[in-house]
Write a protein that holds these residues in place. Structure first.
Motif, PDB file in Angstrom:
ATOM      1  N   ILE A   9      20.558   7.224   7.944  1.00  0.00           N
ATOM      2  CA  ILE A   9      20.557   8.559   7.350  1.00  0.00           C
ATOM      3  C   ILE A   9      21.702   8.931   6.360  1.00  0.00           C
ATOM      4  O   ILE A   9      21.457   9.562   5.525  1.00  0.00           O
ATOM      5  N   PHE A  10      22.853   8.506   6.618  1.00  0.00           N
ATOM      6  CA  PHE A  10      23.854   8.618   5.817  1.00  0.00           C
ATOM      7  C   PHE A  10      23.749   8.113   4.353  1.00  0.00           C
ATOM      8  O   PHE A  10      24.147   8.825   3.473  1.00  0.00           O
ATOM      9  N   GLY A  16      20.697  10.967  -2.109  1.00  0.00           N
ATOM     10  CA  GLY A  16      19.715  12.552  -2.249  1.00  0.00           C
ATOM     11  C   GLY A  16      18.468  12.615  -1.708  1.00  0.00           C
ATOM     12  O   GLY A  16      17.748  13.573  -2.044  1.00  0.00           O
ATOM     13  N   ASP A  17      18.067  11.585  -0.930  1.00  0.00           N
ATOM     14  CA  ASP A  17      16.890  11.712  -0.253  1.00  0.00           C
ATOM     15  C   ASP A  17      16.819  12.763   0.925  1.00  0.00           C
ATOM     16  O   ASP A  17      15.426  13.235   1.065  1.00  0.00           O
ATOM     17  N   ILE A  18      17.784  12.836   1.528  1.00  0.00           N
ATOM     18  CA  ILE A  18      17.998  13.650   2.534  1.00  0.00           C
ATOM     19  C   ILE A  18      19.138  14.857   1.917  1.00  0.00           C
ATOM     20  O   ILE A  18      20.035  14.657   1.579  1.00  0.00           O
ATOM     21  N   PRO A  19      18.629  16.201   1.831  1.00  0.00           N
ATOM     22  CA  PRO A  19      19.784  17.342   1.414  1.00  0.00           C
ATOM     23  C   PRO A  19      20.809  17.363   2.631  1.00  0.00           C
ATOM     24  O   PRO A  19      20.691  17.096   3.691  1.00  0.00           O
ATOM     25  N   LYS A  28      33.323   7.204  -4.515  1.00  0.00           N
ATOM     26  CA  LYS A  28      33.253   6.584  -3.279  1.00  0.00           C
ATOM     27  C   LYS A  28      33.174   7.198  -1.693  1.00  0.00           C
ATOM     28  O   LYS A  28      33.170   6.484  -0.951  1.00  0.00           O
ATOM     29  N   THR A  29      33.228   8.421  -2.311  1.00  0.00           N
ATOM     30  CA  THR A  29      33.345   9.292  -0.909  1.00  0.00           C
ATOM     31  C   THR A  29      32.414  10.748  -1.013  1.00  0.00           C
ATOM     32  O   THR A  29      32.216  11.330  -1.819  1.00  0.00           O
ATOM     33  N   LEU A  30      31.676  11.128   0.277  1.00  0.00           N
ATOM     34  CA  LEU A  30      31.173  12.085   0.417  1.00  0.00           C
ATOM     35  C   LEU A  30      31.518  12.959   1.518  1.00  0.00           C
ATOM     36  O   LEU A  30      31.638  12.506   2.570  1.00  0.00           O
TER      37      LEU A  30
END
Length: 137
Positions: A9-10, A16-19, A28-30
């Motif tokens: 899921i992450f 960008g497949d899941i908002p 390298k980071t979200l």
């Protein structure tokens, strides 16, 4: 690894497949808001590199994690808070992609609740453990 990444899921959020409610993004980071928060401002900081446990992530992919967590603390106005990172089901990890929680602790009811089952210390055994671990560092 590819099949695990495809179902992660992450990784889907990164692609960008899941908002998500994106708070920060770099190469390298979200960082994004947790959709099942323990308190107002509960956010996740993740390396984009896929790995289930902390030891699966190369050091250079972790360099922004704590600085971004600090920015989240400041941005949310949290005064008391927890930075949490779990590894494995027994340690309460539910998503097999390394993630760090920044969880504001505004009061006794909201935020993270923690048990701390301290154990009695045998100093001789502790010294032997110390020598063993230090020798492997």
């Amino acid at each position: 690894m590819a099949s695990k990444m495809a179902s992660c899921i992450f990784c889907k959020i990164i692609k960008g497949d899941i908002p998500c409610f994106k708070l920060y993004e770099s190469e390298k980071t979200l960082a994004f808001l947790d959709i099942n928060p323990l308190s107002r401002g509960h956010a996740l900081v993740i390396p984009k590199f896929h790995g289930a446990k902390l030891t699966d992530i190369p050091d250079e992919q972790l360099s922004e994690i704590l600085p971004i967590a600090k920015k989240l603390v400041t941005a949310t106005g949290a005064v008391e808070y927890n930075i949490l990172q779990n590894n494995g089901r027994g340690a309460h990890q539910e998503v097999d992609h390394v993630h760090f929680h920044m969880i504001p602790k505004p009061n006794a009811e909201e935020g993270l609740g923690v048990g701390w089952p301290q154990q009695k210390t045998d100093m001789d055994k502790l010294k032997a453990l110390f020598e063993d671990i230090k020798g492997k560092m």
